[in-house]
Enzyme design. Structure first.
Site, PDB file in Angstrom:
ATOM      1  N   ASP A 283      25.030 -41.460  11.608  1.00 50.36           N
ATOM      2  CA  ASP A 283      23.978 -42.394  12.021  1.00 50.36           C
ATOM      3  C   ASP A 283      24.519 -43.830  11.968  1.00 50.36           C
ATOM      4  O   ASP A 283      25.117 -44.240  10.959  1.00 50.36           O
ATOM      5  CB  ASP A 283      22.796 -42.224  11.048  1.00 50.36           C
ATOM      6  CG  ASP A 283      21.559 -42.970  11.481  1.00 50.36           C
ATOM      7  OD1 ASP A 283      21.379 -43.169  12.697  1.00 50.36           O
ATOM      8  OD2 ASP A 283      20.748 -43.334  10.592  1.00 50.36           O
ATOM      9  N   HIS A 284      24.335 -44.579  13.038  1.00 54.23           N
ATOM     10  CA  HIS A 284      24.754 -45.997  13.093  1.00 54.23           C
ATOM     11  C   HIS A 284      26.223 -46.209  12.740  1.00 54.23           C
ATOM     12  O   HIS A 284      26.541 -47.064  11.888  1.00 54.23           O
ATOM     13  CB  HIS A 284      23.885 -46.878  12.186  1.00 54.23           C
ATOM     14  CG  HIS A 284      22.473 -46.985  12.660  1.00 54.23           C
ATOM     15  ND1 HIS A 284      22.114 -47.772  13.735  1.00 54.23           N
ATOM     16  CD2 HIS A 284      21.335 -46.380  12.243  1.00 54.23           C
ATOM     17  CE1 HIS A 284      20.803 -47.644  13.938  1.00 54.23           C
ATOM     18  NE2 HIS A 284      20.305 -46.798  13.065  1.00 54.23           N
TER      19      HIS A 284
ATOM     20  N   GLY B 207      12.746 -49.304   8.716  1.00 53.00           N
ATOM     21  CA  GLY B 207      12.104 -49.693   7.473  1.00 53.00           C
ATOM     22  C   GLY B 207      10.603 -49.474   7.444  1.00 53.00           C
ATOM     23  O   GLY B 207      10.036 -48.800   8.307  1.00 53.00           O
TER      24      GLY B 207
ATOM     25  N   HIS C 240      14.995 -44.593  17.340  1.00 48.88           N
ATOM     26  CA  HIS C 240      15.275 -44.982  15.947  1.00 48.88           C
ATOM     27  C   HIS C 240      14.037 -45.657  15.370  1.00 48.88           C
ATOM     28  O   HIS C 240      13.108 -46.019  16.095  1.00 48.88           O
ATOM     29  CB  HIS C 240      16.455 -45.963  15.909  1.00 48.88           C
ATOM     30  CG  HIS C 240      17.786 -45.299  16.031  1.00 48.88           C
ATOM     31  ND1 HIS C 240      18.690 -45.244  14.995  1.00 48.88           N
ATOM     32  CD2 HIS C 240      18.361 -44.639  17.069  1.00 48.88           C
ATOM     33  CE1 HIS C 240      19.762 -44.581  15.394  1.00 48.88           C
ATOM     34  NE2 HIS C 240      19.599 -44.208  16.651  1.00 48.88           N
ATOM     35  N   GLY C 241      14.063 -45.862  14.072  1.00 49.60           N
ATOM     36  CA  GLY C 241      12.962 -46.585  13.429  1.00 49.60           C
ATOM     37  C   GLY C 241      11.632 -45.926  13.684  1.00 49.60           C
ATOM     38  O   GLY C 241      10.625 -46.582  13.947  1.00 49.60           O
TER      39      GLY C 241
ATOM     40  N   SER D  94       9.787 -43.726  11.708  1.00 47.07           N
ATOM     41  CA  SER D  94       8.946 -43.196  10.620  1.00 47.07           C
ATOM     42  C   SER D  94       7.501 -43.616  10.824  1.00 47.07           C
ATOM     43  O   SER D  94       7.214 -44.688  11.358  1.00 47.07           O
ATOM     44  CB  SER D  94       9.444 -43.709   9.260  1.00 47.07           C
ATOM     45  OG  SER D  94      10.463 -42.879   8.746  1.00 47.07           O
TER      46      SER D  94
ATOM     47  N   ASN E 188      14.322 -40.247  14.888  1.00 45.94           N
ATOM     48  CA  ASN E 188      14.985 -40.513  13.606  1.00 45.94           C
ATOM     49  C   ASN E 188      14.005 -40.849  12.495  1.00 45.94           C
ATOM     50  O   ASN E 188      13.139 -41.714  12.665  1.00 45.94           O
ATOM     51  CB  ASN E 188      15.929 -41.717  13.759  1.00 45.94           C
ATOM     52  CG  ASN E 188      17.199 -41.372  14.483  1.00 45.94           C
ATOM     53  OD1 ASN E 188      17.326 -40.296  15.054  1.00 45.94           O
ATOM     54  ND2 ASN E 188      18.149 -42.287  14.455  1.00 45.94           N
TER      55      ASN E 188
ATOM     56  N   ASP F  77      13.961 -41.700   8.306  1.00 49.31           N
ATOM     57  CA  ASP F  77      14.544 -41.932   6.988  1.00 49.31           C
ATOM     58  C   ASP F  77      13.482 -42.461   6.030  1.00 49.31           C
ATOM     59  O   ASP F  77      13.238 -41.888   4.961  1.00 49.31           O
ATOM     60  CB  ASP F  77      15.716 -42.923   7.101  1.00 49.31           C
ATOM     61  CG  ASP F  77      16.495 -43.035   5.804  1.00 49.31           C
ATOM     62  OD1 ASP F  77      16.135 -42.351   4.821  1.00 49.31           O
ATOM     63  OD2 ASP F  77      17.471 -43.800   5.734  1.00 49.31           O
TER      64      ASP F  77
ATOM     65  N   ARG G 282      15.298 -32.298 -13.379  1.00 46.57           N
ATOM     66  CA  ARG G 282      14.723 -31.263 -12.513  1.00 46.57           C
ATOM     67  C   ARG G 282      13.204 -31.367 -12.448  1.00 46.57           C
ATOM     68  O   ARG G 282      12.600 -30.994 -11.449  1.00 46.57           O
ATOM     69  CB  ARG G 282      15.124 -29.869 -13.022  1.00 46.57           C
ATOM     70  CG  ARG G 282      16.611 -29.595 -12.872  1.00 46.57           C
ATOM     71  CD  ARG G 282      17.014 -28.357 -13.613  1.00 46.57           C
ATOM     72  NE  ARG G 282      16.769 -28.479 -15.055  1.00 46.57           N
ATOM     73  CZ  ARG G 282      17.144 -27.577 -15.957  1.00 46.57           C
ATOM     74  NH1 ARG G 282      17.756 -26.478 -15.586  1.00 46.57           N
ATOM     75  NH2 ARG G 282      16.901 -27.757 -17.246  1.00 46.57           N
TER      76      ARG G 282
END
Ligand code: G3H
Ligand code: 13P
Ligand code: ZN
Length: 310
Positions: free
Chosen positions: A83-84, A182, A212-213, A215, A255, A257, A282
């Site tokens: 990525d990038h 972001g 991209h970007g 989210s 994408n 993240d 855990r």
């Protein structure tokens, strides 16, 4: 099924009008959460690592964990993508290490320079059976402090996109139509330039388009983070319905993240805040992994429509 390139994945996605999720990976819990979701949904999936992720996890560890994922989920197509990629050397390192796809992000350069750099990566990648994603146009955002008229100049120009793809031979193209990286994507209403996407698809119908970007900046996760001590005010992403529209209208790779970061952080914060005596990793990484799985599964099933396309 061994690791695959994105070529066949995108061909099928374009024909059947859905998108493939590309999820950023940084550690084992994130990889397992994504793969558990994709396996359950019988969906193709792209795992992608940024150069920051490679620096953090180390390329050998990443590749071995991804190989383990492929062994565990042979029934679904899995691609590993850079990525990038910032330069030729990083792309070459990933190609040599076994990545099946790389992105060369020349969007910060002038048009001709972006073409030359992308072409250099395409030549090396294609000689090694690897595919290349390139980027044209600049992703803006409120964090970049751009106003509307300035950001207008940053959207991908469809005519340039056609020339760019023809001159570079890249396999897919990331475009700028209003998203940004972001958690702070929009100050007011979320808005994507679907008119620009339509024009690009008209001029280069056979080139898979990447968003991209993308989210959602899932409000429930932001709220949960804030409830347990975070300070993430005014975060806003691309609503599910808009992403679904994008997937129908020709975006083949979406994408994600930030949503995974929020998922992981929300659950870890919750355990820290409500179980102060807990110190077994855990105990907080397991719920974090499960929240990643839930987040990815929702996207695959309800937003990108890639379930049962393996
Ligand atoms: O687009 C950027 C991705 O979210 C990766 O971020 O460079 O901090 O790993 P990173
Ligand atoms: P988000 O920050 O919206 O998750 O975008 C991730 C991305 O574009 C990775 O390349
Ligand atoms: Zn990105």
């Amino acid at each position: 099924m061994p690791l695959v390139t994105t070529k066949e994945m995108f061909e099928k996605a374009m024909k059947e009008h859905y998108a493939i999720g590309a999820f950023n990976v940084n550690n084992m819990e994130i990889i397992q959460g994504i793969i558990d979701a994709a396996k359950e949904e019988k969906s193709p999936v792209i795992l992608q690592a940024s150069s920051g992720a490679i620096k953090y996890a180390r390329i050998g560890y990443l590749m071995k964990m991804i190989e383990a994922a492929v062994e565990e989920a042979p029934e679904i197509p899995i691609a590993i993508h850079l990525d990038h990629g910032p330069d030729f050397e990083t792309c070459k390192m990933c190609i040599d290490a076994g990545f099946t796809s790389v992105m060369i992000d020349g969007s910060k350069y002038e048009f001709e320079e972006n073409i030359a750099l992308t072409k250099q990566v395409v030549d090396y990648a294609h000689a090694h059976g690897v595919v290349v994603e390139a980027e044209l146009g600049k992703l803006a955002g409120v964090e970049d402090d751009v106003n509307v008229s300035e950001s207008d100049a940053m959207y991908t120009d469809p005519i340039q996109a056609k020339e760019f793809v023809e001159k570079t031979g890249c396999d897919s193209l990331a475009i700028a139509i209003g998203t940004s990286h972001g958690a702070y994507k929009f100050k007011g209403e979320a808005k994507l330039r679907f008119d620009i996407l339509a024009k690009i698809k008209e001029l280069i119908p056979n080139t898979p388009i990447v968003l991209h970007g993308a989210s959602t900046v899932i409000p429930e996760l932001v709220q949960m983070c804030n409830e347990y001590g975070a300070d993430i005010p005014g975060a806003k992403g691309v609503p599910d319905e808009m992403l679904h529209q994008a997937s129908i209208k020709g975006v083949s790779k979406i994408n994600v993240d930030t949503d995974l970061r929020l998922a992981m952080t929300a659950q870890i914060r919750k355990v820290f805040a409500t179980e102060p005596a807990t110190f077994d990793p855990r105990k907080y990484l397991q719920p974090a992994k499960e929240e990643i799985k839930k987040t990815v599964q929702h996207k695959i099933k309800e937003v990108f429509s890639s379930s049962n396309r393996a």
